[in-house]
Every structure is written in C-alpha cells, then in structure tokens.
Motif scaffolding. Structure first.
Motif, PDB file in Angstrom:
ATOM      1  N   LEU A 541      56.862  50.354 -11.782  1.00  0.00           N
ATOM      2  CA  LEU A 541      56.036  51.517 -11.459  1.00  0.00           C
ATOM      3  C   LEU A 541      55.064  51.848 -12.591  1.00  0.00           C
ATOM      4  CD1 LEU A 541      58.749  53.801  -9.809  1.00  0.00           C
ATOM      5  CD2 LEU A 541      57.059  52.364  -8.678  1.00  0.00           C
ATOM      6  N   VAL A 542      55.499  51.630 -13.838  1.00  0.00           N
ATOM      7  CA  VAL A 542      54.615  51.882 -14.969  1.00  0.00           C
ATOM      8  C   VAL A 542      53.506  50.839 -15.014  1.00  0.00           C
ATOM      9  CG1 VAL A 542      54.503  51.918 -17.478  1.00  0.00           C
ATOM     10  CG2 VAL A 542      56.359  53.098 -16.309  1.00  0.00           C
ATOM     11  N   GLN A 543      53.835  49.579 -14.755  1.00  0.00           N
ATOM     12  CA  GLN A 543      52.814  48.527 -14.789  1.00  0.00           C
ATOM     13  C   GLN A 543      51.754  48.733 -13.710  1.00  0.00           C
ATOM     14  OE1 GLN A 543      55.245  44.943 -14.650  1.00  0.00           O
ATOM     15  NE2 GLN A 543      54.686  44.479 -16.757  1.00  0.00           N
ATOM     16  N   ARG A 544      52.146  49.315 -12.590  1.00  0.00           N
ATOM     17  CA  ARG A 544      51.143  49.598 -11.562  1.00  0.00           C
ATOM     18  C   ARG A 544      50.091  50.587 -12.061  1.00  0.00           C
ATOM     19  NH1 ARG A 544      54.868  50.385  -6.086  1.00  0.00           N
ATOM     20  NH2 ARG A 544      55.901  48.351  -6.177  1.00  0.00           N
ATOM     21  N   ARG A 545      50.492  51.498 -12.952  1.00  0.00           N
ATOM     22  CA  ARG A 545      49.547  52.483 -13.471  1.00  0.00           C
ATOM     23  C   ARG A 545      48.624  51.870 -14.529  1.00  0.00           C
ATOM     24  NH1 ARG A 545      51.037  57.906 -12.523  1.00  0.00           N
ATOM     25  NH2 ARG A 545      52.884  58.077 -11.210  1.00  0.00           N
ATOM     26  N   TRP A 546      49.012  50.747 -15.105  1.00  0.00           N
ATOM     27  CA  TRP A 546      48.147  50.098 -16.094  1.00  0.00           C
ATOM     28  C   TRP A 546      46.971  49.384 -15.433  1.00  0.00           C
ATOM     29  CZ3 TRP A 546      52.867  47.874 -19.144  1.00  0.00           C
ATOM     30  CH2 TRP A 546      53.316  48.832 -20.035  1.00  0.00           C
ATOM     31  N   GLU A 547      47.064  49.105 -14.140  1.00  0.00           N
ATOM     32  CA  GLU A 547      46.029  48.319 -13.471  1.00  0.00           C
ATOM     33  C   GLU A 547      44.671  49.026 -13.475  1.00  0.00           C
ATOM     34  OE1 GLU A 547      47.390  47.420  -9.615  1.00  0.00           O
ATOM     35  OE2 GLU A 547      49.172  46.319 -10.266  1.00  0.00           O
ATOM     36  N   HIS A 549      43.301  50.731 -15.920  1.00  0.00           N
ATOM     37  CA  HIS A 549      42.744  50.935 -17.258  1.00  0.00           C
ATOM     38  C   HIS A 549      41.960  49.706 -17.701  1.00  0.00           C
ATOM     39  CE1 HIS A 549      44.766  54.741 -18.440  1.00  0.00           C
ATOM     40  NE2 HIS A 549      45.644  54.352 -17.531  1.00  0.00           N
ATOM     41  N   ALA A 550      41.057  49.939 -18.644  1.00  0.00           N
ATOM     42  CA  ALA A 550      40.254  48.851 -19.189  1.00  0.00           C
ATOM     43  C   ALA A 550      41.140  47.889 -19.974  1.00  0.00           C
ATOM     44  CB  ALA A 550      39.152  49.411 -20.095  1.00  0.00           C
ATOM     45  N   GLY A 551      40.851  46.598 -19.820  1.00  0.00           N
ATOM     46  CA  GLY A 551      41.621  45.582 -20.535  1.00  0.00           C
ATOM     47  C   GLY A 551      42.896  45.172 -19.846  1.00  0.00           C
ATOM     48  N   TYR A 552      43.045  45.493 -18.539  1.00  0.00           N
ATOM     49  CA  TYR A 552      44.255  45.095 -17.809  1.00  0.00           C
ATOM     50  C   TYR A 552      44.244  43.577 -17.624  1.00  0.00           C
ATOM     51  CZ  TYR A 552      47.571  44.551 -13.968  1.00  0.00           C
ATOM     52  OH  TYR A 552      48.629  44.146 -13.176  1.00  0.00           O
ATOM     53  N   THR A 553      45.308  42.907 -18.040  1.00  0.00           N
ATOM     54  CA  THR A 553      45.352  41.446 -18.059  1.00  0.00           C
ATOM     55  C   THR A 553      46.023  40.850 -16.836  1.00  0.00           C
ATOM     56  OG1 THR A 553      47.492  41.381 -19.190  1.00  0.00           O
ATOM     57  CG2 THR A 553      45.504  41.528 -20.551  1.00  0.00           C
ATOM     58  N   SER A 554      46.614  41.651 -15.957  1.00  0.00           N
ATOM     59  CA  SER A 554      47.446  41.213 -14.840  1.00  0.00           C
ATOM     60  C   SER A 554      48.818  40.824 -15.368  1.00  0.00           C
ATOM     61  CB  SER A 554      46.832  40.060 -14.036  1.00  0.00           C
ATOM     62  OG  SER A 554      47.061  38.820 -14.664  1.00  0.00           O
ATOM     63  N   ARG A 555      49.799  40.798 -14.478  1.00  0.00           N
ATOM     64  CA  ARG A 555      51.174  40.524 -14.902  1.00  0.00           C
ATOM     65  C   ARG A 555      51.387  39.048 -15.211  1.00  0.00           C
ATOM     66  NH1 ARG A 555      54.968  44.534 -11.230  1.00  0.00           N
ATOM     67  NH2 ARG A 555      53.541  46.289 -11.204  1.00  0.00           N
ATOM     68  N   ASN A 556      50.643  38.177 -14.549  1.00  0.00           N
ATOM     69  CA  ASN A 556      50.731  36.745 -14.818  1.00  0.00           C
ATOM     70  C   ASN A 556      49.361  36.290 -15.314  1.00  0.00           C
ATOM     71  OD1 ASN A 556      51.184  34.010 -14.921  1.00  0.00           O
ATOM     72  ND2 ASN A 556      52.218  33.918 -12.942  1.00  0.00           N
ATOM     73  N   GLN A 557      49.193  36.257 -16.636  1.00  0.00           N
ATOM     74  CA  GLN A 557      47.875  36.011 -17.204  1.00  0.00           C
ATOM     75  C   GLN A 557      47.409  34.580 -16.990  1.00  0.00           C
ATOM     76  OE1 GLN A 557      47.729  37.372 -21.273  1.00  0.00           O
ATOM     77  NE2 GLN A 557      49.239  38.953 -20.888  1.00  0.00           N
ATOM     78  N   ARG A 558      48.323  33.654 -16.758  1.00  0.00           N
ATOM     79  CA  ARG A 558      47.922  32.266 -16.576  1.00  0.00           C
ATOM     80  C   ARG A 558      47.343  32.004 -15.185  1.00  0.00           C
ATOM     81  NH1 ARG A 558      49.957  28.703 -20.426  1.00  0.00           N
ATOM     82  NH2 ARG A 558      51.393  29.644 -21.918  1.00  0.00           N
TER      83      ARG A 558
END
Length: 845
Positions: A541-547, A549-558
């Motif tokens: 739930l916290v990671q969903r709120r990071w989406e 914001h600027a600089g969001y890298t996604s959960r799977n950066q590769r």
C-alpha cells in the motif's frame, strides 16, 4: 443422358408413335444423394458431426454421378453410394449401425424420422403453442423460398422476430433457429407443422400445486419416510440399506410424476426430503444432485430392476497390486530425474520394473492409471518439491492461520527493510551528481497495521545502524516499548546489537538489547514471506503511493521501468550539457519529507477487512489493552535508548567499537584503583558520540568522561607541548601515577624483597672475612696459575689499546684515519713511525 422418342425410335427401328405407346419396361433405378443429404446421414448419432462443406471436401476428387434439380430451379451434383470415397462410406456405415439399420444403403433409402417433442403433445402449455405459431409466421417464408443469401436471410429473420416478439435477437441466433427447423423437418416439406417450432424442452401445463414444507414432506412421501425411519444406524448404514433408500426414492419420484407433477418438481421434492432426513448421503445439494442424476439414469435404463443400482465394479475381477519396489523406483526417478513427470519416469524405468508392473502398460505409452494411483501423485509432488528445496516444500505444506484479532495494539511490532522506489540525487564535492535509491526500514504495529516508526538512508543496503534508528524512531514517537518484536531473519537485523543484544563466549551479557525493557525479540521463518504477510501488504500500500512522485523507478526496474524515467536518466547522465537533476528528482532531504507524508497518509487512510473501516491511527488507539499496557518511556528515561556496552576498565582505559567508530576513554575518573579492572556499562548517545557515561553494574557509581581526541601525525613536530598530544600525554601520566602511587605505597608498607636479599648477602660476606677455607692443593696451584695468566692477558690488552691509540694519533696528525681493528694490531705504532717518519709526541710518551 436423356433420349427423346424420335432418337429412341431410330435406335430401335420403330416409329415414334410406337415408342410412345409402348408398354413400360422395368428399369432398375439407382439412388443418388446430394452433399447435404450425405452430411445429415453421416452425422446421425455420431460422436462428431460433419458439415456439408466437409462432405464436399471429401468429394473433391470424386466426379458426380449426375445432377438434380433442387427447389425447382437449382441444379446440384449428386453421387451414388458406390461412387463415394471409402472414408465417407465408413462414416455412413457407423451412423447406420448406431440407428440399428442393416447398412448405409438401407439407412439412406429410409426417410429420416421427423423431430417430435418429448412427452405427450397434449401436456404442452398453451403459451408454448402460441410462441411456436409466431415462430412459424416468422420462418415459413424463408423455408418455402430458400434462394436468398444467408446474410440477407438472417437479417430479415431477426427483424421479423423482433416485430413479432417485441425483443430482438442476433443474426447468429436467427441462423440457429432456421437451421434447427430444417433439421427437424429432415428433408420433408411440411412447413406448417407447429411442433417443429417448439423449444427443445417445452414447458408443460400447470401441474397441481405441490407446496412442500418440512411439515408435509413426510405426508407427500410416505414410503420414503417409512424406509428412513426403519434405519437403525442412520450415521453409517450398510451399502445395501443405502441402495434400498435410493430405490424407494425413485419409486416415490415415479409416483409423483404419474400423479401430475413435473419431473423437475418431483425430483426436487424427493431430494429435499433426502437432504433433510438422510445424513449418510452427500451433504451438499450440488453433490446430492449429481448422485441423483447418475443413479436415476441407471434406474430408468434398467426399468427399476432390483439390481439396477448395484456397483458394477464388483465384476472387474481381482485388483492389480503393484510391487512396493516398483513404486519406490518410480517415485525416486520422477522426483530426482524428471521433475515430477511420471510418464517420462515410466518410460525411462520400464526395463527395470517387474513383469507384473510392465504388463499394465506399454513402454512407449503413458504411465497406466493403476500405477499412477499406486505411486500417489500427492506424495510425489511433495518429494519433487523437497528435491528443489525446502522453500518449495513449505509452499505445499501451507501456511499457519494466525488470528491477529486476539492481540491488542502494542502487543507485537514487526520490522523489515524495503528498497524505496524513489530515486534521489546527491551533489558530490567535485560538482558532479549521483543518483541513489533510498533504503527504507519500517516498524509496524501488527494489530492496528500502523507504521509507528521508520528510518531512511542513502546506504547501498540496509545496515544494523539503520535498524536501530528505525526502532528508536518508533519508540520516540509512541513513548512505549512493545511486548514482542519480530525481525527479518537477515544478517543485518542479527547484527543490530542494541535491539537483539549480544553475549560473550561465556554467556555473559555484553549488550542488553531490548530484553532489559521486557521486550522479547523473535525472527521470522527463513524464506517464508507469508510469516509477515501483514507487513508485506502494508509495504504494498505504501509503494502504491510512491508511484505519483517524481523519480518513481517501478517495482521491477529491469522490466517495468517507465519510459519517462529512463529518458530522464539518459538526459542527466549525458557528458555534454546534462540535465539538472533538480528538475525531475528529489534530493535526499526532499525525499525524506515525501516519505514522511506518504507514511502519514497511509496511517490516516481507512482500511477494511481486519480494521473494519478504521484508519491505522484510529485502530492503534481503539485496540489498546489497558489491562496489560506496554512499558512506557517518559522523557527522563529516554537516555535508556542510548547505546550501551559492557566494558572492563584496563590500564589503557576503555576501548570499544560503536557503529564503526573507535571509542577510547582514559584518565579522569577512570584513573582510580577502585575502578581499574571493574566492569561498567558504557552509555553513549547514538547521534552525538562525544562523551561516554559509565555506570557500574549495580548503577551505584555513575560518571561521564569525554572521548580521547585523535592526534595529527605531525603534531609531535609542530607542537609537542600543546594541543591534543599534550592532553594525551597528561592522561597517560594520570594512569601512570595511579600505578606508581600504588607501587610506592606497597614498597613503603611491605618493603622491597630484592633489596632485603641483597643486604643479607652483603652482611654474610663481611661476617666471614677471617675464615680460611679448606681446599685441594692441586686446585689451589691451578687457580694460582690461572690468575697469573689472566693478569698477563689483561696487561697485553691494555698495551694493545695504548699502541693503537698512539698509532691513531700519529696517523691523524698526518691526515689519515686508521680502522679500529688495524690500530689494535701489535707493532702498529712502530709501523706508523717508519711510515710517517715521526716520533712520539711528548704527550704520547
């Protein structure tokens, strides 16, 4: 080929009138069939239907026998039965045997039976006849005239159907109605028959009102009620008794149908009674319905005979027993060689199996069903998972259901690390910038799902210091310590000594950790994310709120990195004219403030499920246990949160490591004989580590000393009598004076044994000076000779030294320096005089 009367008269040699009026001759007629007629015949009672187009493909290489005019205007090709290909004739023979015809020729010669509705026609409801009449009005014009294209015909049928029934249908359904009517006609042209327009299962006329309740079901089914009442063991009756119950149930069902009830209504009444009164039958209604349908079909097929419901598997013969050695071999091969693929293991181990097992199947086929049952697929899956690793086996073993509603708030906290998916920038000292990911560790209350504390850093990975900071942040925010703390089973969390504690080799406590607050520390099950599922969900739930914001890298950066993020990275890393990261990234301080807002927003968001519509902040207060409150830490006890180490005061003072920093303290209050060699608690602040507070183990002796400064390398040359070097010398002098004073005090009190023994020896030598000892005369003579030799040797050495010194002086006066070993040689002085032509100076003589 068709011949006219004139042509036939020319062939036979008669007049045309004689040919016309001649008596008819019996000529055998050869039947021919169109592709549509062959497709309908080949599809009767066949497992798979074949369309007209399919028959036409089979007849592509077979020339037609003739042509026939269909529907009065269209000529279509026809074929005789003998001219058909073998594959098509075989399908026709199969359909003929399925319908009890002698052969395909007989079946094709017999007109197809037209469709008839099930049950008596007089029992069909009136509204079904009315709807059938409307369908007839819609479809009949298209059945009479079948020359229209299919697409145009379907559209017109759908339009007429909507006008007649006041609701539209699709073109596909219109085509389905048209084709169903043609199939029911079976080639006949009786388009006015109303029965062919009825639905597949037409509704019957209204039966008597069979109102069924629990009170009158026994009156409606007296025979079944009597049979169930006579069972002495209703929980587990014998199989014969169960079959008799089914027989009576079907008899009651037949009686209700004969009395006017519909089949569905009668079946529901009997099943409802069985569901309420027969506990030995399947408990769920769906399972009871399936058992009813299967047994009713068998009972009707055998017309209710006594053995209709008997288990026919009793005639299968002796059960095949697979040897245990073969079962073990197949399990081993499938679990260790083929990753659980039993068919492949069967083919690979076929030659090593016993004759009895090989007789159940072939080597090239699949593993026989009887062998598969013996091997036990469930057990094989477990062995295969264990071969892959214990983590895979744990997934099959399932999780433990935990009821968190039974614990209050502040009963248990959980901690875990999370790589924050926000990329921030850092400006380096050389003017360049670096892009980093924030390391984030959170502390959550299990019952309320509230994030009570957290810590963030720019380290490459989570550290033990960050773990301690996160826990201390939670304690500072709440002012309390939980009863239990659950940690990730990782090396970093195990090294957080201020949380988990530390012991030496003898088991003594070096760092107390949370145990001194009454908090028990636990670790999650290794490799089991489900053991901390509530924390993982909170992180989600916290990671969903990071989406957002600027600089969001996604959960799977590769894999799933956003295109905009990738483009911004390329622009910022350009060597020429790079993009300023401040235009699209937070710096570390801004990122920390953003995380603070995200965590606060999460704690204020309503959550359903376990929280039942409360926010984590509200649940943290609502679920608090006032009968067993946690340990409170008021402001005056916040010093307990500082790092504590168990140390021993040595002559060099106290030295220990504090998060990578070398801590040294000596002098001052440590320079005391009462404290040297004793154990103390060394308490140091985590953030401002400039001094150390020492406490005795019983907390009676408390004092504070500053840390020893670090001396510069060149300070001994630049200012040896001032600065940090002078201070260090003074502290060493303090420790030296302590030992020196102690040493002098012991000498003054107890004396110096070494001096005493020397004095005793001297007194004994003076007292025995007038005595003459008795010795051997030979030994005395030898001793005298030796004394003379020693005297002569000493004289020679002295003379040699004198000569060497004289020679050195003669050579030095002439500007020459002799080596020491050369100057010590005998006769070197005479040699020097002869060489340099000089004599001894007066001082040399």
């Amino acid at each position: 080929m068709t011949l006219t009367a004139s042509q036939l008269a020319d062939v036979l040699g008669h007049s045309p009138q004689a040919v016309v009026h001649a008596a008819p001759v019996d000529v055998p007629v050869v039947e021919t069939y169109t592709a549509r007629e062959l497709s309908r015949a080949a599809s009767r009672h066949a497992p798979t239907r074949i369309s007209r187009q399919g028959v036409a493909k089979l007849l592509l290489d077979t020339p037609p026998s003739a042509e026939r005019i269909v529907q009065g205007r269209q000529a279509v090709p026809v074929w005789t039965l003998d001219s058909l290909p073998a594959a098509l004739r075989q399908r026709l023979e199969t359909a003929a045997r399925a319908q009890d015809y002698r052969n395909a020729e007989t079946m094709l010669a017999t007109p197809s039976r037209q469709w008839q509705p099930s049950g008596p026609v007089c029992d069909i409801a009136d509204d079904e006849w009315n709807q059938a009449a409307k369908k007839r009005d819609v479809l009949m014009p298209f059945l009479v005239d079948q020359s229209r294209p299919a697409a145009e015909r379907d559209a017109m049928i759908a339009a007429r159907y909507g006008d007649a029934f006041e609701h539209g249908i699709s073109h596909d359904y219109a085509r389905k109605l048209y084709q169903r009517t043609l199939d029911r006609l079976a080639g006949a042209r009786d388009y006015g028959r109303l029965e062919i327009y009825l639905p597949k299962h037409p509704r019957r006329k209204a039966a008597p009102d069979w109102t069924a309740t629990e009170s009158n079901l026994a009156d409606l089914l007296p025979l079944l009620d009597s049979r169930l009442a006579g069972i002495t063991t209703p929980a587990n009756p014998p199989k014969a008794v169960v079959r008799s119950v089914w027989h009576v149930s079907f008899e009651e069902y037949s009686r209700l149908v004969s009395q006017g009830a519909t089949e569905d209504r009668a079946a529901r009444l009997v099943r409802e009674f069985l569901h309420n009164r027969a506990p030995f039958l399947p408990h769920s209604r769906d399972a009871l319905l399936k058992a009813w349908n299967g047994k009713l079909a068998r009972w009707l097929a055998r017309e209710g005979m006594p053995g209709a419901l008997a288990d026919l598997r009793c005639h299968n013969g002796r059960k095949v027993v697979i040897p245990e050695a073969d079962i073990a071999r197949l399990r081993w091969s499938a679990s260790t060689k083929t990753s659980g693929r039993l068919d492949e293991a069967w083919r690979e181990e076929y030659e090593h199996l016993s004759e009895r097992t090989r007789a159940t199947g072939s080597k090239t086929g699949r593993c026989p069903r009887v062998v598969t049952r013996a091997v036990n697929r469930v057990l094989l899956d477990g062995l295969t998972a264990r071969r892959q690793g214990k983590r895979y086996l744990d997934k099959l073993l399932g999780t433990v259901l935990r009821n968190i509603e039974s614990i209050p708030a502040m009963h248990a906290w959980v901690m875990d690390d999370l790589t924050c998916t926000l990329e921030v920038f850092v400006r380096n000292d050389d003017g360049t910038t670096s892009l980093r990911l924030i390391q984030f560790i959170a502390v959550m209350d299990v019952r309320s799902r509230k994030i009570v504390g957290w810590a963030a850093s720019l380290d490459e990975g989570p550290t033990a210091e960050l773990v301690c900071e996160a826990f201390l942040d939670a304690v500072r925010r709440t002012g309390k310590v939980p009863h239990h703390l659950f940690l990730e089973n990782g090396w970093v969390f195990g090294r957080a000594n201020n949380v988990v504690g530390k012991y030496n080799d003898t088991g003594e406590v070096i760092i107390a950790g949370l145990a001194e607050y009454g908090c028990r520390v636990h670790h999650f099950t290794p490799g089991s994310p489900t053991s901390k599922g509530e924390l993982e969900k909170a992180f989600d739930l916290v990671q969903r709120r990071w989406e957002r914001h600027a600089g969001y890298t996604s959960r799977n950066q590769r894999i799933a990195v956003p295109d905009e993020f990738r483009r911004e990275q390329i622009e910022m890393r350009r060597k020429t004219n790079p993009r300023d990261p401040a235009t699209c990234r937070y710096n570390f301080e801004q990122g920390v403030r953003a995380i603070e807002k995200i965590v606060a927003g999460y704690n204020m968001t309503l959550q359903h499920g376990k929280l039942k519509g409360l926010t984590p902040d509200q649940a943290f207060v609502a679920f608090e246990d006032h009968d067993n409150p946690p340990i409170s830490l008021p402001a005056k006890l916040h010093w307990l949160l500082a790092a504590k180490y168990r140390v021993t005061v040595k002559l060099s003072g106290v030295r220990f490591r504090h998060f990578g920093q070398d801590i040294r303290v000596r002098g001052g209050n440590l320079a005391s004989t009462e404290r040297i060699g004793r154990e103390f608690w060394a308490v140091i602040d985590r953030r401002e580590a400039d001094c150390v507070t020492f406490m005795s183990l019983d907390f009676d002796d408390v004092f504070t000393e500053p840390l020893r400064p670090v001396v510069d390398y060149d300070e001994s040359e630049t200012s040896p009598d001032s600065g940090a070097l002078k201070t260090e010398y003074e502290t060493k002098a303090q420790m030296r004076r302590v030992i020196e004073d102690q040493y002098r005090g012991q000498i003054d009190r107890f004396g110096d044994r070494r001096v005493e023994l020397l004095r005793e020896a001297q007194q004994e030598s003076q007292a025995g000076a007038g005595r003459i000892p008795l010795i051997d005369p030979n030994l005395a003579a030898a001793g005298a000779t030796g004394e003379q030799q020693r005297t002569e040797l000493r004289r020679r050495r002295s003379q040699s030294r004198q000569n060497g010194g004289r020679a050195q002086r003669i050579a030095a006066s002439n500007g020459v320096k002799l080596l020491a070993d050369v100057a010590a040689r005998p006769g070197i002085d005479d040699a020097a005089k002869s060489i340099f032509g000089t004599t001894d100076s007066p001082q040399d003589t």
